[in-house]
Write an enzyme that holds these catalytic residues in place. Sequence first.
Site, PDB file in Angstrom:
ATOM      1  CE  LYS A 159      -4.143  -1.907   0.461  1.00  0.00           C
ATOM      2  NZ  LYS A 159      -5.275  -1.690  -0.471  1.00  0.00           N
ATOM      3  CG  ASP A 186      -4.088  -0.841  -3.746  1.00  0.00           C
ATOM      4  OD1 ASP A 186      -4.436   0.089  -4.499  1.00  0.00           O
ATOM      5  OD2 ASP A 186      -4.897  -1.473  -3.037  1.00  0.00           O
ATOM      6  CD  GLU A 212      -5.844  -2.978  -6.275  1.00  0.00           C
ATOM      7  OE1 GLU A 212      -7.019  -3.085  -5.895  1.00  0.00           O
ATOM      8  OE2 GLU A 212      -4.922  -3.696  -5.827  1.00  0.00           O
ATOM      9  CG  ASP A 237     -10.098  -1.686  -6.193  1.00  0.00           C
ATOM     10  OD1 ASP A 237     -11.264  -2.124  -6.283  1.00  0.00           O
ATOM     11  OD2 ASP A 237      -9.504  -1.619  -5.103  1.00  0.00           O
TER      12      ASP A 237
END
Length: 344
Positions: A159, A186, A212, A237
């Site tokens: 993340k 992400d 992502e 996403d």
Amino acid sequence: MKITKISAEVKKIALKTPFKTALRETSDVEFVRVYVEDENGYVGIGEAPATKAITGEDIETILGSIGSVKELFLHLTCSEALDKLHTISEIGSSAKASLDIAFVHLLAQEQKKALYEYFAAKDLTFLKTDVTVSLNSAEEMLCDAKKAYSNKMEMLKVKVGSDVLHAIDIVRKIAKELPSVEILVDANQAWNLEKATLFINNMLDLKIELIEQPVIASDLESLKKITELSHIPILADEAVFTLEDAKKVLESKSADMINIKFMKCGGVTKAIEILEYARQSGVKCMLGSMLEGPYSINMALHLALAYRDVIKYIDLDSPLLYKEPSNELDFEFNGCKITIIKKY
């Protein structure tokens, strides 16, 4: 068989460590669990976590939504209830997902089938999930990544936030220290086109599985430009909630892949619609999740067994993040490896 009762309660599962992304931070999994009972005493269970930053629904909203519509499903069969559920526009996608999962769970019991049989899964060999490395300082993230890898977690979803230099730094450090690990990045909508380009240009010598949702969900123009320039596959996403969203993103070539989540699309039946479209289109997907309870994770994993040809990545790591193991899972987690243990 007719539905006779629907009820709901709030559940919490503590996490080992706080879960941090560019959008939120939490120390536990908080979710609504819904119970749907039929006239023969079978009970279907569904769940929906509170992810207001993504779906706009908090716990109170989900509970209120279920309470406002539950009378509509009484005295209907599960199949009738599923048909009716997805004609209702007054409730959010997470509330719908909790009911959808419960109806499908109940329907499988009524048909005396295990969920994997209900989904026609034939290959019951192991699945593999990524595990999340939460957003923190580079030192903390590297430590967390090493700890995860030492516990047999070879696929890491890293993340990152709006500080793209921090993102470049930590991803390069993880790649250097753990050269055999699979890295998924992400950004949770935290970048713009310029930042995404800078990150991609600094990854030319590394193998990154995917990036992502680098930009805000509504900015498909920038997402498309990033996809065109990137040597790393781009996964949409938050830009994909519904089947219509999936078609828009993929047909415009705004992303290479899509992330399907029950809480975004409204449940397992809607996820299947998107998976079937992806299968027909030759597009690979991720089957993802929010921080979720064991019953929604069970449902997703049974579905994943049936769509191995479409689902390239699985992001169903919530049980790995629970402080204590759950005895409500149909699966055993051994690092990133997941095996079915309840075949009924």
